[in-house]
Design an enzyme around this catalytic site. Structure first.
Site, PDB file in Angstrom:
ATOM      1  N   SER A 119       3.772   0.941 -70.132  1.00  0.00           N
ATOM      2  CA  SER A 119       3.509   2.196 -70.501  1.00  0.00           C
ATOM      3  C   SER A 119       3.769   3.057 -69.303  1.00  0.00           C
ATOM      4  O   SER A 119       3.960   2.584 -68.061  1.00  0.00           O
ATOM      5  CB  SER A 119       2.028   2.288 -70.768  1.00  0.00           C
ATOM      6  OG  SER A 119       1.132   2.060 -69.706  1.00  0.00           O
ATOM      7  N   LYS A 120       3.357   4.452 -69.281  1.00  0.00           N
ATOM      8  CA  LYS A 120       3.357   5.240 -68.035  1.00  0.00           C
ATOM      9  C   LYS A 120       2.710   4.819 -66.787  1.00  0.00           C
ATOM     10  O   LYS A 120       3.166   5.217 -65.762  1.00  0.00           O
ATOM     11  CB  LYS A 120       3.026   6.813 -68.665  1.00  0.00           C
ATOM     12  CG  LYS A 120       3.969   7.418 -69.507  1.00  0.00           C
ATOM     13  CD  LYS A 120       3.783   8.847 -69.657  1.00  0.00           C
ATOM     14  CE  LYS A 120       5.038   9.558 -70.151  1.00  0.00           C
ATOM     15  NZ  LYS A 120       6.253   9.731 -69.411  1.00  0.00           N
ATOM     16  N   ARG A 121       1.659   4.359 -67.109  1.00  0.00           N
ATOM     17  CA  ARG A 121       0.734   3.732 -65.896  1.00  0.00           C
ATOM     18  C   ARG A 121       1.573   2.704 -65.025  1.00  0.00           C
ATOM     19  O   ARG A 121       1.347   2.676 -64.037  1.00  0.00           O
ATOM     20  CB  ARG A 121      -0.463   3.430 -66.404  1.00  0.00           C
ATOM     21  CG  ARG A 121      -0.433   1.916 -66.989  1.00  0.00           C
ATOM     22  CD  ARG A 121      -2.053   1.191 -67.251  1.00  0.00           C
ATOM     23  NE  ARG A 121      -2.006   0.063 -68.054  1.00  0.00           N
ATOM     24  CZ  ARG A 121      -1.700  -0.200 -69.042  1.00  0.00           C
ATOM     25  NH1 ARG A 121      -1.600   1.070 -70.024  1.00  0.00           N
ATOM     26  NH2 ARG A 121      -1.596  -1.495 -69.647  1.00  0.00           N
ATOM     27  N   HIS A 122       2.759   2.082 -65.571  1.00  0.00           N
ATOM     28  CA  HIS A 122       3.416   1.195 -64.648  1.00  0.00           C
ATOM     29  C   HIS A 122       4.361   1.871 -64.048  1.00  0.00           C
ATOM     30  O   HIS A 122       5.269   1.267 -63.432  1.00  0.00           O
ATOM     31  CB  HIS A 122       4.120   0.234 -65.699  1.00  0.00           C
ATOM     32  CG  HIS A 122       2.922  -0.696 -66.328  1.00  0.00           C
ATOM     33  ND1 HIS A 122       2.660  -0.661 -67.553  1.00  0.00           N
ATOM     34  CD2 HIS A 122       2.005  -1.713 -65.802  1.00  0.00           C
ATOM     35  CE1 HIS A 122       1.539  -1.528 -67.741  1.00  0.00           C
ATOM     36  NE2 HIS A 122       1.224  -2.042 -66.743  1.00  0.00           N
ATOM     37  N   GLY A 123       4.672   3.420 -64.277  1.00  0.00           N
ATOM     38  CA  GLY A 123       5.758   4.254 -63.681  1.00  0.00           C
ATOM     39  C   GLY A 123       6.532   4.349 -64.709  1.00  0.00           C
ATOM     40  O   GLY A 123       6.160   4.999 -65.913  1.00  0.00           O
TER      41      GLY A 123
END
Length: 474
Positions: free
Chosen positions: A242-246
């Site tokens: 997801s976006k939290r991984h970049g």
């Protein structure tokens, strides 16, 4: 049989990494067999589908080089076609009108879940008598597919092996909403049939849809495609990407300085392998790819491996090809490159030093823009009064070079070292900061050779002015 595969994204957002990998696998299935690859835009969710998302899908696919073989198909342009088959199923009693209200369905599901049962339609309207249907005429309704109640659905998945699901586990799927618009699972069936899709490659989250779609295909006496459901992609921490991984969007990887060849190579290895080989050209992927070699387990995204691949391609692809991509990144920085060194020369000089083209553009500004200030830490350490004599000497030597080349520049630097009896670092570091503005650059002779001689001499003059101003303040 000619192989036809498809990629069928919903245009409700960007083309994410998982979707791009699915598209790549489907594309490889077609290309490996000399077949056809179809792009279908599943835009029946009118509220969430946007033209911007469609444009982003096209941009991501084109950047990766995943070409399709005919004009993209839009589901919203095919509603009349879906209506033909919905009516056919109604006439053949393979579908029926359901008049159950949303309130009744909600209460039914709550009661089922409270009893520990699977929430599913209970078939209230499945076998209404003609009289009961006549009583309900004029009331709002949806259309449900009359799913078989006996037997099982069995299919051999290319990735997951044999899958068997009892029809008793499946309820009667809604195939048309109250407003008459067809639902996703029904549109997919008609599209796959009309387009002659032979291989459906998609995420494992669609496994539960497959038996429903197979039953509808059988009800229409349509041929069944082959299926391959690929596992999800996880982040470095083992959780769903997801976006939290970049970056998770394909165009974000472009914006962050990755080459399409590197991203494609990385994606194909996220769940597929051929021995211990890590680097694959597009041609090798087509030649070697088999659905049966896809791993059943989820794959974890590894940014370091992607960085390694990106640097590999920056160093090994034709310089002109990498330079074209680098030029785009300079444009994003607002840096014009017409009056500086050829971009291909910058690529050769910097490829070993960076992981992305975005980094390369950022650290190479000094080739194309004036050095108006110096990195504070580098200037404090190297542009000191003690460096004045060194810079004056090398400035004079560089100004008189008749053939501006790395070899001549190196000879001039060496001559300064010998004349002043100082080490290479005493000359190289002040010179580097003076000409590039910072304390890091590739080999100094090769770096200066790409900058016009008069520019180098002038920048040394600015550095001398900087040192003088520093002296005057002390």
């Amino acid at each position: 049989m000619s192989v036809v595969s498809r990629f069928a994204p919903s245009p409700t957002g960007y083309l994410h990494v998982g979707g791009a990998r699915t598209a790549l696998y489907a594309w490889l299935v077609a290309r490996a067999a000399g077949g056809k690859f179809v792009l279908r835009i599943e835009d029946t969710d009118r509220e969430r589908s946007t033209q911007a998302a469609i444009d982003a899908i096209f941009a991501g696919m084109k950047w990766l080089g995943l070409d399709w073989d005919e004009e993209p198909v839009y589901q919203t342009q095919r509603f009349d076609r879906y209506g033909v088959f919905i009516n056919q199923l109604l006439e053949e009693n393979k579908a029926y009108k359901c008049y159950c209200s949303a309130e009744r369905l909600d209460a039914m599901r709550e009661a089922q879940m409270a009893a520990g049962e699977k929430a599913r339609y209970d078939g209230t309207c499945r076998d209404l008598t003609p009289e009961q249907r006549e009583e309900k005429e004029g009331q709002p309704f949806v259309i449900r597919f009359r799913n078989p109640q006996e037997g099982t659905v069995v299919f051999d998945d290319h990735v997951r092996g044999r899958i068997e699901i009892a029809n008793s586990e499946l309820d009667d799927l809604i195939i048309a909403r109250t407003d008459g618009t067809p639902t996703y699972n029904f549109c997919v069936v008609i599209d796959d049939w009309d387009m002659g899709i032979t291989h459906v490659v998609r995420g494992e989250d669609h496994i539960n849809n497959t038996p429903r779609q197979i039953n509808i295909l059988r009800a229409l006496n349509a041929p069944l495609p082959e299926y391959a459901h690929v596992a999800m992609i996880l982040g470095d921490d083992g959780k769903k990407l997801s976006k939290r991984h970049g970056a998770v969007s394909v165009t974000e990887y472009r914006d962050n300085g990755y080459l399409p060849e590197a991203v494609l190579n990385y994606l194909v290895r996220l769940g597929w392998s051929h021995g211990d080989q890590e680097v694959f050209s597009r041609e090798e992927m087509i030649q070697l790819f088999k659905l049966s070699d896809i791993n059943k387990a989820a794959s974890a995204f590894n940014t370091e491996k992607l960085n390694w691949l990106n640097q590999h391609y920056m160093k090994t692809l034709p310089g002109e090809q990498v330079a074209a991509e680098l030029g785009w990144h300079f444009e994003q920085l607002g840096v014009a490159t017409e009056d500086g060194p050829a971009l291909v020369d910058v690529v050769k000089l910097q490829a070993e030093r960076v992981k992305t083209l975005k980094e390369m553009a950022e650290i190479s500004r000094y080739f194309y823009t004036p050095v108006t200030e110096f990195d504070a830490a580098a200037a404090k350490k190297h542009l000191r009064p003690v460096a004045k004599e060194v810079l004056l000497d090398i400035q004079q030597r560089l100004a008189t070079i008749s053939d501006w080349s790395a070899e001549s520049i190196q000879q001039a630097i060496q001559a300064t070292c010998e004349a002043l009896a100082v080490g290479m670092g005493k000359v190289g570091m002040p010179l580097r900061v003076a000409v590039t503005g910072g304390g890091n650059s590739p080999a100094l002779d090769a770096t200066l050779a790409l900058i016009p001689q008069e520019t180098v001499v002038a920048r040394i003059g600015l550095a001398l002015d900087f040192i003088q101003a520093r002296e005057d303040q002390s």
